[in-house]
Design a protein around this motif. Structure first.
Motif, mmCIF file in Angstrom:
data_model
loop_
_atom_site.group_PDB
_atom_site.id
_atom_site.type_symbol
_atom_site.label_atom_id
_atom_site.label_comp_id
_atom_site.label_asym_id
_atom_site.label_seq_id
_atom_site.Cartn_x
_atom_site.Cartn_y
_atom_site.Cartn_z
ATOM 1 N N ALA A 1 -25.110 80.954 -72.511
ATOM 2 C CA ALA A 1 -26.118 81.997 -72.756
ATOM 3 C C ALA A 1 -27.037 82.169 -71.549
ATOM 4 C CB ALA A 1 -26.931 81.639 -73.988
ATOM 5 N N SER A 2 -27.532 83.396 -71.395
ATOM 6 C CA SER A 2 -28.485 83.646 -70.311
ATOM 7 C C SER A 2 -29.890 83.376 -70.838
ATOM 8 C CB SER A 2 -28.350 85.085 -69.803
ATOM 9 O OG SER A 2 -28.156 85.974 -70.886
ATOM 10 N N LEU A 3 -30.378 82.167 -70.593
ATOM 11 C CA LEU A 3 -31.669 81.744 -71.138
ATOM 12 C C LEU A 3 -32.807 82.150 -70.205
ATOM 13 C CD1 LEU A 3 -30.737 78.150 -72.419
ATOM 14 C CD2 LEU A 3 -30.772 80.296 -73.705
ATOM 15 N N THR A 4 -33.858 82.678 -70.810
ATOM 16 C CA THR A 4 -35.043 83.078 -70.036
ATOM 17 C C THR A 4 -35.957 81.857 -69.864
ATOM 18 O OG1 THR A 4 -36.306 83.609 -72.013
ATOM 19 C CG2 THR A 4 -34.941 85.376 -71.089
ATOM 20 N N ALA A 5 -36.961 82.012 -69.043
ATOM 21 C CA ALA A 5 -37.956 80.940 -68.847
ATOM 22 C C ALA A 5 -38.617 80.616 -70.180
ATOM 23 C CB ALA A 5 -39.000 81.378 -67.820
ATOM 24 N N GLU A 6 -38.855 81.648 -70.981
ATOM 25 C CA GLU A 6 -39.469 81.437 -72.296
ATOM 26 C C GLU A 6 -38.546 80.630 -73.217
ATOM 27 O OE1 GLU A 6 -41.836 84.490 -74.837
ATOM 28 O OE2 GLU A 6 -39.752 84.614 -75.494
ATOM 29 N N ASP A 7 -37.228 80.937 -73.186
ATOM 30 C CA ASP A 7 -36.258 80.181 -73.989
ATOM 31 C C ASP A 7 -36.296 78.703 -73.621
ATOM 32 O OD1 ASP A 7 -35.378 82.527 -75.187
ATOM 33 O OD2 ASP A 7 -33.761 82.815 -73.724
ATOM 34 N N LYS A 8 -36.343 78.432 -72.315
ATOM 35 C CA LYS A 8 -36.346 77.035 -71.846
ATOM 36 C C LYS A 8 -37.623 76.322 -72.287
ATOM 37 C CE LYS A 8 -33.227 78.105 -68.090
ATOM 38 N NZ LYS A 8 -33.028 78.352 -66.660
ATOM 39 N N LYS A 9 -38.700 77.062 -72.298
ATOM 40 C CA LYS A 9 -39.981 76.511 -72.761
ATOM 41 C C LYS A 9 -39.874 76.138 -74.243
ATOM 42 C CE LYS A 9 -44.833 77.890 -73.031
ATOM 43 N NZ LYS A 9 -45.712 79.069 -72.894
ATOM 44 N N ILE A 10 -39.287 77.044 -75.021
ATOM 45 C CA ILE A 10 -39.118 76.791 -76.460
ATOM 46 C C ILE A 10 -38.234 75.558 -76.673
ATOM 47 C CG2 ILE A 10 -38.100 77.686 -78.604
ATOM 48 C CD1 ILE A 10 -38.869 80.548 -77.592
ATOM 49 N N LEU A 11 -37.142 75.455 -75.920
ATOM 50 C CA LEU A 11 -36.219 74.328 -76.067
ATOM 51 C C LEU A 11 -36.868 73.009 -75.621
ATOM 52 C CD1 LEU A 11 -32.843 75.982 -74.982
ATOM 53 C CD2 LEU A 11 -33.390 75.044 -77.239
ATOM 54 N N ARG A 12 -37.670 73.048 -74.558
ATOM 55 C CA ARG A 12 -38.385 71.828 -74.122
ATOM 56 C C ARG A 12 -39.342 71.356 -75.200
ATOM 57 N NH1 ARG A 12 -37.549 73.460 -68.642
ATOM 58 N NH2 ARG A 12 -39.162 75.056 -68.764
ATOM 59 N N ARG A 13 -39.970 72.333 -75.857
ATOM 60 C CA ARG A 13 -40.881 72.058 -76.967
ATOM 61 C C ARG A 13 -40.107 71.368 -78.117
ATOM 62 N NH1 ARG A 13 -45.197 74.277 -79.902
ATOM 63 N NH2 ARG A 13 -45.719 72.396 -81.072
ATOM 64 N N VAL A 14 -38.917 71.880 -78.411
ATOM 65 C CA VAL A 14 -38.059 71.291 -79.448
ATOM 66 C C VAL A 14 -37.729 69.846 -79.070
ATOM 67 C CG1 VAL A 14 -35.738 71.382 -80.481
ATOM 68 C CG2 VAL A 14 -37.061 73.489 -80.214
ATOM 69 N N LEU A 15 -37.377 69.649 -77.809
ATOM 70 C CA LEU A 15 -37.031 68.318 -77.302
ATOM 71 C C LEU A 15 -38.213 67.351 -77.468
ATOM 72 C CD1 LEU A 15 -34.598 66.998 -75.904
ATOM 73 C CD2 LEU A 15 -35.714 67.484 -73.714
ATOM 74 N N GLU A 16 -39.422 67.830 -77.159
ATOM 75 C CA GLU A 16 -40.646 67.013 -77.333
ATOM 76 C C GLU A 16 -40.804 66.621 -78.794
ATOM 77 O OE1 GLU A 16 -43.164 69.270 -73.836
ATOM 78 O OE2 GLU A 16 -44.059 69.156 -75.855
ATOM 79 N N GLU A 17 -40.533 67.590 -79.689
ATOM 80 C CA GLU A 17 -40.681 67.318 -81.124
ATOM 81 C C GLU A 17 -39.662 66.274 -81.584
ATOM 82 O OE1 GLU A 17 -42.307 71.825 -81.973
ATOM 83 O OE2 GLU A 17 -40.796 71.025 -83.344
ATOM 84 N N ILE A 18 -38.434 66.355 -81.046
ATOM 85 C CA ILE A 18 -37.409 65.362 -81.372
ATOM 86 C C ILE A 18 -37.841 63.995 -80.837
ATOM 87 C CG2 ILE A 18 -35.022 64.638 -80.913
ATOM 88 C CD1 ILE A 18 -34.321 67.685 -80.802
ATOM 89 N N GLN A 19 -38.363 63.983 -79.614
ATOM 90 C CA GLN A 19 -38.845 62.740 -78.981
ATOM 91 C C GLN A 19 -39.916 62.075 -79.850
ATOM 92 O OE1 GLN A 19 -37.256 61.752 -75.985
ATOM 93 N NE2 GLN A 19 -38.127 59.880 -76.807
ATOM 94 N N GLN A 20 -40.813 62.910 -80.399
ATOM 95 C CA GLN A 20 -41.884 62.376 -81.262
ATOM 96 C C GLN A 20 -41.301 61.732 -82.513
ATOM 97 O OE1 GLN A 20 -44.739 65.509 -81.955
ATOM 98 N NE2 GLN A 20 -45.214 65.684 -79.763
ATOM 99 N N VAL A 21 -40.239 62.347 -83.070
ATOM 100 C CA VAL A 21 -39.583 61.776 -84.251
ATOM 101 C C VAL A 21 -38.991 60.418 -83.885
ATOM 102 C CG1 VAL A 21 -37.661 62.035 -85.880
ATOM 103 C CG2 VAL A 21 -39.072 64.008 -85.316
ATOM 104 N N LEU A 22 -38.310 60.351 -82.747
ATOM 105 C CA LEU A 22 -37.658 59.102 -82.314
ATOM 106 C C LEU A 22 -38.699 58.012 -82.023
ATOM 107 C CD1 LEU A 22 -34.893 60.518 -79.939
ATOM 108 C CD2 LEU A 22 -34.627 59.684 -82.281
ATOM 109 N N ASP A 23 -39.854 58.410 -81.490
ATOM 110 C CA ASP A 23 -40.914 57.456 -81.173
ATOM 111 C C ASP A 23 -41.675 57.043 -82.424
ATOM 112 O OD1 ASP A 23 -40.142 57.850 -78.605
ATOM 113 O OD2 ASP A 23 -41.871 59.087 -78.024
ATOM 114 N N GLY A 24 -41.439 57.761 -83.510
ATOM 115 C CA GLY A 24 -42.155 57.491 -84.751
ATOM 116 C C GLY A 24 -43.612 57.884 -84.700
ATOM 117 N N THR A 25 -43.925 58.877 -83.854
ATOM 118 C CA THR A 25 -45.326 59.331 -83.759
ATOM 119 C C THR A 25 -45.533 60.629 -84.529
ATOM 120 O OG1 THR A 25 -44.844 60.511 -81.698
ATOM 121 C CG2 THR A 25 -45.735 58.249 -81.540
#
Ligand code: 4GX
Length: 251
Positions: free
Chosen positions: A227-251
């Motif tokens: 897919a042709s991802l925009t800068a905004e798409d990448k920002k949204i996905l990084r945000r998702v990744l942070e949220e997953i990281q928080q789940v894994l860290d138990g925070t």
């Protein structure tokens, strides 16, 4: 656009082409679909179109003569020779980019094979392109031809309404669609997401984009890579990744 369909079973096409959007496109003249019965071009006594294979083996093969005659008649009657497509599991798999490309043609001829297929000389001389609708074997090329025509028709100017065609643009980026809801707001205890009722257009746009990205990641990750991802798409996905990281860290 002109589409000539060469088949031994023209009756199979009544139904799919006589309703809804394809019906409207035909009535308005944006799309002309001609069904040509290959059997009408057989010159032998019993109007046969198939024969046993040279060299032996099971099944029957569609002979070259009626197919050549049918194609020659169709070409005499049209203002351009047209691109001849043979539907076959050996073909290039139909994708949305190929559909778009085919929609640029003014004239398509689609050949539907049956039995064990067609005499190789038809392929050599007449077939411009072999197209498959997927890696499975059907009893004939008719259903694949219907699928191809339906997909191509959506890109013929005037076939879809203005809203639909604008819509198409936003899904041409290779992502899956976001979820849709309509009334009622609450159905058997199932609620419409609050953001869609908020009237906050920017939040709605961002929510939908995030849903498209998440759905694609979950169901079809291989599409996300292309897919042709925009800068905004990448920002949204990084945000998702942070949220997953928080789940894994138990925070
Ligand atoms: N996507 N079929 C063609 C006849 C045939 C048999 C063997 C060549 C070799 C198909 C598909 C498909 C069934 C159409 C067999 N032709 N077509 N037919 N999948 O399965 O397009």
């Amino acid at each position: 656009m002109l589409i000539n369909i060469l088949t031994l079973f023209p009756a199979m096409f009544s139904g799919p082409f006589d309703d809804s959007i394809i019906k409207r496109a035909r009535l308005s003249g944006h799309l002309t679909i001609n069904l040509v019965n290959i059997r009408d071009f057989s010159t032998n006594k019993h109007h046969t179109v198939d024969d046993t294979p040279y060299g032996g083996g099971a099944g029957m093969v569609m002979g070259p003569e009626p197919i050549f005659r049918a194609v020659e008649q169709v070409r005499r009657q049209a203002s351009s020779p047209g691109r001849l497509i043979y539907m076959s599991p050996a073909g290039r798999v139909l994708t949305q980019p190929l559909v778009r490309q085919l929609a640029q043609e003014e004239h398509l001829i689609i050949l539907c094979g049956h039995y064990e297929g067609i005499d190789e000389r038809v392929r050599e001389v007449l077939v411009d392109e072999e197209i498959s609708i997927g890696d499975y074997v059907l009893t004939g090329g008719e259903l694949p031809a219907m699928v191809l025509v339906d997909a191509v028709a959506r890109f013929v100017p005037g076939v879809l309404g203005k809203q639909d065609s604008a819509q198409e643009e936003s899904f041409s980026d290779g992502l899956l669609e976001y979820p849709h809801y309509t009334r009622p707001r609450s159905f058997r205890g199932l609620e419409v997401p609050e953001v869609l009722l908020s009237g906050h257009h920017e939040n709605i746009r961002l929510w939908r984009r995030r849903q498209s990205l998440l759905r694609t990641l979950a169901a079809r990750p291989e599409l996300l890579k292309e897919a042709s991802l925009t800068a905004e798409d990448k920002k949204i996905l990084r945000r998702v990744l942070e949220e997953i990281q928080q789940v894994l860290d138990g925070t």
